[in-house]
Write a protein that holds these residues in place. Structure first.
Motif, short mmCIF file in Angstrom:
data_model
loop_
_atom_site.label_atom_id
_atom_site.label_comp_id
_atom_site.label_asym_id
_atom_site.label_seq_id
_atom_site.Cartn_x
_atom_site.Cartn_y
_atom_site.Cartn_z
N LEU A 117 42.81 28.63 -48.85
CA LEU A 117 42.86 28.39 -47.41
C LEU A 117 43.89 29.29 -46.73
CD1 LEU A 117 42.57 24.50 -47.36
CD2 LEU A 117 40.78 26.16 -46.88
N GLN A 118 45.00 29.53 -47.40
CA GLN A 118 46.00 30.45 -46.85
C GLN A 118 45.48 31.88 -46.82
OE1 GLN A 118 49.37 29.65 -49.37
NE2 GLN A 118 50.16 28.05 -48.02
N THR A 119 44.68 32.25 -47.82
CA THR A 119 44.07 33.59 -47.83
C THR A 119 43.09 33.73 -46.67
OG1 THR A 119 44.27 33.67 -50.23
CG2 THR A 119 42.72 35.22 -49.21
N VAL A 120 42.28 32.72 -46.44
CA VAL A 120 41.34 32.74 -45.32
C VAL A 120 42.10 32.83 -44.00
CG1 VAL A 120 39.62 31.35 -44.07
CG2 VAL A 120 39.50 31.55 -46.56
N ASN A 121 43.18 32.08 -43.89
CA ASN A 121 44.02 32.13 -42.69
C ASN A 121 44.62 33.52 -42.51
OD1 ASN A 121 45.42 31.08 -40.42
ND2 ASN A 121 47.24 30.82 -41.69
#
Length: 164
Positions: A117-121
């Motif tokens: 999720l942090q990568t997508v963000n």
């Protein structure tokens, strides 16, 4: 001192005037949802088939906040009752709506993979920076606190000076 107005990813007024299908596609178009859906891949092709449309389930969780749906129970109820809402999120007509327990298991898996999720963000923030150039070292944000009043306060001295 100049005031810096931060541009938005999409114009909210325009977004609210769109029909739901176009609105949802505008919200999800910059997101790399493939990375999120891969979290739910089976290790082998053997065994039972996947039971959920994981991309549509993720979209339903996000749109829950956009539409102001207070609980997962209310989301499941709306998905069951509103066929257009269900179809706009990417569920097929023949697919069953995920239960509250399915949403709970889905969010549990997401919580175990916060790095994805942090990568997508991060990817989304890079896209915003490429479009608007917000994250350069030349950006200055003034967060100085100052107090303001709704109305001017009348002082006794000013009133007496006017009458004299």
């Amino acid at each position: 001192m100049a005031i810096i107005h931060q541009p938005t990813l999409f114009d909210m007024e325009t977004l609210l005037t769109l029909e739901p299908m176009k609105r949802y596609s505008e919200i999800f178009s910059p997101l790399p949802l493939v990375k999120i859906v891969r979290l739910f891949d089976k290790p082998t092709r053997m065994g039972r088939p996947l039971s959920l449309n994981y991309e549509a389930t993720f979209k339903a969780l996000v749109i829950r906040y956009v539409e102001g749906i207070p609980t997962i129970k209310a989301l499941v109820k709306r998905l069951n009752e509103d066929l257009m809402f269900k179809m706009n999120l990417g569920f097929l007509y023949s697919e069953r709506v995920p239960s509250e327990a399915s949403f709970s298991r889905f969010t549990h898996v997401l919580s175990q993979h916060v790095d994805v999720l942090q990568t997508v963000n991060h990817v989304l923030l890079e896209q915003i920076d490429a479009i608007n150039g917000l994250f350069s070292e030349q950006l200055a944000i003034d967060a100085t606190h100052f107090s303001a009043h709704d109305k001017a306060h009348k002082s006794e001295n000013a009133y007496h000076n006017i009458r004299k």
